[in-house]
Design an enzyme around this catalytic site. Structure first.
Site, PDB file in Angstrom:
ATOM      1  N   GLU A 147       0.800  -1.233   0.000  1.00  0.00           N
ATOM      2  CA  GLU A 147       0.000   0.000   0.000  1.00  0.00           C
ATOM      3  C   GLU A 147       0.834   1.286   0.000  1.00  0.00           C
ATOM      4  O   GLU A 147       0.542   2.200   0.763  1.00  0.00           O
ATOM      5  CB  GLU A 147      -0.919   0.021   1.224  1.00  0.00           C
ATOM      6  CG  GLU A 147      -1.899  -1.122   1.248  1.00  0.00           C
ATOM      7  CD  GLU A 147      -2.690  -1.168   2.544  1.00  0.00           C
ATOM      8  OE1 GLU A 147      -3.898  -1.410   2.462  1.00  0.00           O
ATOM      9  OE2 GLU A 147      -2.120  -0.980   3.627  1.00  0.00           O
TER      10      GLU A 147
HETATM   11  C1  TNX Z   1      -4.277  -3.990   4.872  1.00  0.00           C
HETATM   12  S1  TNX Z   1      -2.464  -6.301   4.504  1.00  0.00           S
HETATM   13  C2  TNX Z   1      -2.979  -3.743   5.289  1.00  0.00           C
HETATM   14  C3  TNX Z   1      -2.742  -3.351   6.680  1.00  0.00           C
HETATM   15  C4  TNX Z   1      -4.015  -3.156   7.448  1.00  0.00           C
HETATM   16  C5  TNX Z   1      -4.991  -4.240   7.111  1.00  0.00           C
HETATM   17  C6  TNX Z   1      -6.253  -4.160   7.887  1.00  0.00           C
HETATM   18  C7  TNX Z   1      -1.514  -5.261   4.210  1.00  0.00           C
HETATM   19  C8  TNX Z   1      -0.319  -5.738   3.584  1.00  0.00           C
HETATM   20  N1  TNX Z   1      -1.870  -3.997   4.523  1.00  0.00           N
HETATM   21  O1  TNX Z   1      -1.965  -2.189   6.720  1.00  0.00           O
HETATM   22  O2  TNX Z   1      -3.722  -3.177   8.803  1.00  0.00           O
HETATM   23  O3  TNX Z   1      -5.290  -4.154   5.745  1.00  0.00           O
HETATM   24  O4  TNX Z   1      -7.062  -5.272   7.657  1.00  0.00           O
END
Ligand code: TNX
Length: 524
Positions: free
Chosen positions: A339
């Site tokens: 992300e």
């Molecule tokens: C996605 S999974 C994220 C996390 C969040 C999560 C909450 C991932 C690699 N990134 O930063 O905590 O969703 O469900």
């Protein structure tokens, strides 16, 4: 009826049932109707290279002591021990397999490696009455049905991730987490040590990361961090339970706690503001180049990034990877990589390539979330699949191995259903059966099963801040993931699993585990 000669007792229905209820289901198990009774006169013996089983023998003694009250002693002649732990050459068993043979006189666990003996002990624990999990002495008959179990795992990577960044969890909580996953034969604990909301590991060359960056958490409470000494203590605790710790520092996004600690790392950031009238993103706070950002206690993600053009960025990354690699005995270093929504794409790719070099220079194997597939990765890299099968396939095509954490199946922070008070639901509602009903070998279409290292269930902590919250989301789903990682697919099935795991409720009660009493399971 009068029985002459040796009077062997037959197993009670409870002991026989326990034999059928092991989770993860063993590769093969057969009981022959007899019974073994553990008494205060029992002894423990070990066979194998000097000292190789001292740790697991002590673990077993301590496991049995609280509920039985027995101070089991070491057998004078190991072969005559009541419980014999032995290392033997049996290539069939691999690194983690074991044979557990129980006669009315002796319990014998054999394995090639101490890890296998440890897993045999976890199985034995489940064969004993549930009262064995009590913390005070119980007046129970410590019966085990006789028979033989031959067992070994399907996958070498059977793990869970704990997010200690969104909420900080103290040492005792992490140790208890380790105990919980070890009970179900998991062997990896991935610690998500940094994120926008908190930096949780002491870095001596950049002390403000922990001191300032670790001083809060989601919701604005105090936060915290592990000193390097504490981190080593967690590693030792995990090692005694055959669990490898994988440290993650999430970069180049999810990095606000570092930008808040050292302004020189910030190249200009729009920080979403909690409490803004039209939501946090509507009215962001613009923080200029080289100024420290404010600490962040909200839940929005994807707003922060390291800057590729800043020289200091690479001093920071090198120092952090070096210090953390030096105190991590396991071969892996997780660089995050998820992300990175405000990192320019060419910069993101350049970052992944740099991470690969830096991690390699520190003699570690790089792991990253699946987005790292966009970089120049190869067979020496591991990608962790969570959301986008295209990235997972791209990583596999480049030769990388995969850890599977498909979010609609194994994200333990997802709510069970719309009534669950803790957790999120962006990926799915995940009931116990949803977590169980999938196959790691076929989950990502087009990926060769041989490239799948195994499974990992992440527990993100935006919405949880206590051990009892952790346990509510963990049980009974972590046990499903443990079985997916251990039990061969032909031995798996929801009906069998749900019946078996229902019998573990009383054990969890004894352990004080706050589990979710899923209606999908018939609890004992
Ligand atoms: C996605 S999974 C994220 C996390 C969040 C999560 C909450 C991932 C690699 N990134 O930063 O905590 O969703 O469900």
């Amino acid at each position: 009826m009068l029985v002459l000669g040796s009077c062997k007792k037959s197993a009670s229905p409870e002991a026989t049932a326990a034999f059928q209820n092991v989770v993860p289901a063993p590769v093969s198990a057969s009981t022959d109707g007899g019974a073994f009774f553990l008494t205060k006169d029992a002894t423990i013996g070990t066979e194998g290279p000097e000292g190789a089983l001292t740790g697991v023998a002590a673990y077993l003694t301590n496991l049995l002591k609280p509920a039985t009250g027995f101070e089991l002693t070491t057998a004078a002649k190991p072969a005559d021990a009541t419980i014999l732990l032995a290392l033997t050459d049996n290539a069939e068993l691999g690194e983690e397999g074991y044979v557990l043979s129980i006669s009315s006189e002796q319990i014998k666990i054999t394995a090639q490696k101490a890890a296998g003996v440890f897993y045999g002990i976890q199985t034995l624990r489940q064969l004993l009455p549930e009262a064995i999990e009590a913390k005070e002495v119980q007046s129970a008959s410590w019966e085990v049905a006789t028979g033989e179990i031959t067992d070994k795992p399907s996958y070498g990577w059977r793990g869970s991730m704990l997010d200690v960044a969104r909420h900080f969890f103290p040492m005792d909580n992490v140790k208890r987490y380790i105990d919980h996953i070890a009970m179900y034969k998991m062997n990896r604990l991935h610690l998500h040590l940094s994120d926008d909301q908190g930096w949780r590991i002491e870095i001596k060359s950049w002390p403000n990361l922990a001191l300032h960056g670790g001083s809060t958490e989601v919701g604005g409470d105090k936060g915290g961090y592990y000193t390097q000494e504490e981190y080593k203590e967690l590693i030792a605790y995990a090692q005694e339970r055959f669990i490898m710790i994988i440290p993650e520092i999430d970069m180049p996004g999810h990095i606000n706690s570092a930008l808040a600690s050292y302004g020189e790392l910030n190249g200009g950031t729009s920080v979403p503001m909690e409490g803004a009238p039209n939501g946090p993103k509507a009215n962001p706070l613009l923080v200029k180049d080289s100024q420290p950002t404010p600490l962040y206690t909200g839940m929005e993600v994807g707003f922060s990034t390291l800057r590729f053009e800043k020289e200091v960025t690479f001093k920071f990354i090198n120092d952090v990877v070096r210090e953390l690699s030096e105190i991590t005995p396991g071969p892996y270093f997780h660089v995050g990589g998820d992300e990175a929504h405000v990192t320019k794409k060419p910069d993101y790719i350049a970052f992944v390539n740099k991470f690969t070099e830096i991690v390699k220079a520190n003699n570690k194997i790089m792991i990253g979330w699946e987005e790292i597939a966009q970089g120049n990765i190869n067979e020496n890299v591991v990608a962790q699949h969570w959301a986008n099968p295209d990235y997972a396939r791209m990583a596999a095509e480049k030769g990388a191995s995969l850890i599977l954490s498909p979010s609609p199946k194994v994200y333990l922070d997802m709510q069970y259903d719309s009534l669950t008070k803790l957790g999120l639901h962006w990926a799915a509602y995940i009931e116990a059966d949803v977590a169980y009903n999938w196959d790691p070998a076929t989950q990502v279409e087009g990926v060769d099963a041989a490239q799948v290292l195994g499974v990992e269930a992440p527990l993100w902590s935006e919405t949880i801040d206590s051990m009892s919250d952790i346990e509510y989301l963990l049980f009974p789903r972590i046990t499903a993931v443990a079985e997916l990682g251990w039990t061969p697919s032909e031995k798996r099935g929801w009906e069998g699993y749900s019946a078996r795991i229902g019998s573990h409720g009383p054990r969890w009660n004894r352990l004080g585990i706050n589990y979710y009493p899923s209606k999908k399971i018939t609890w004992k």
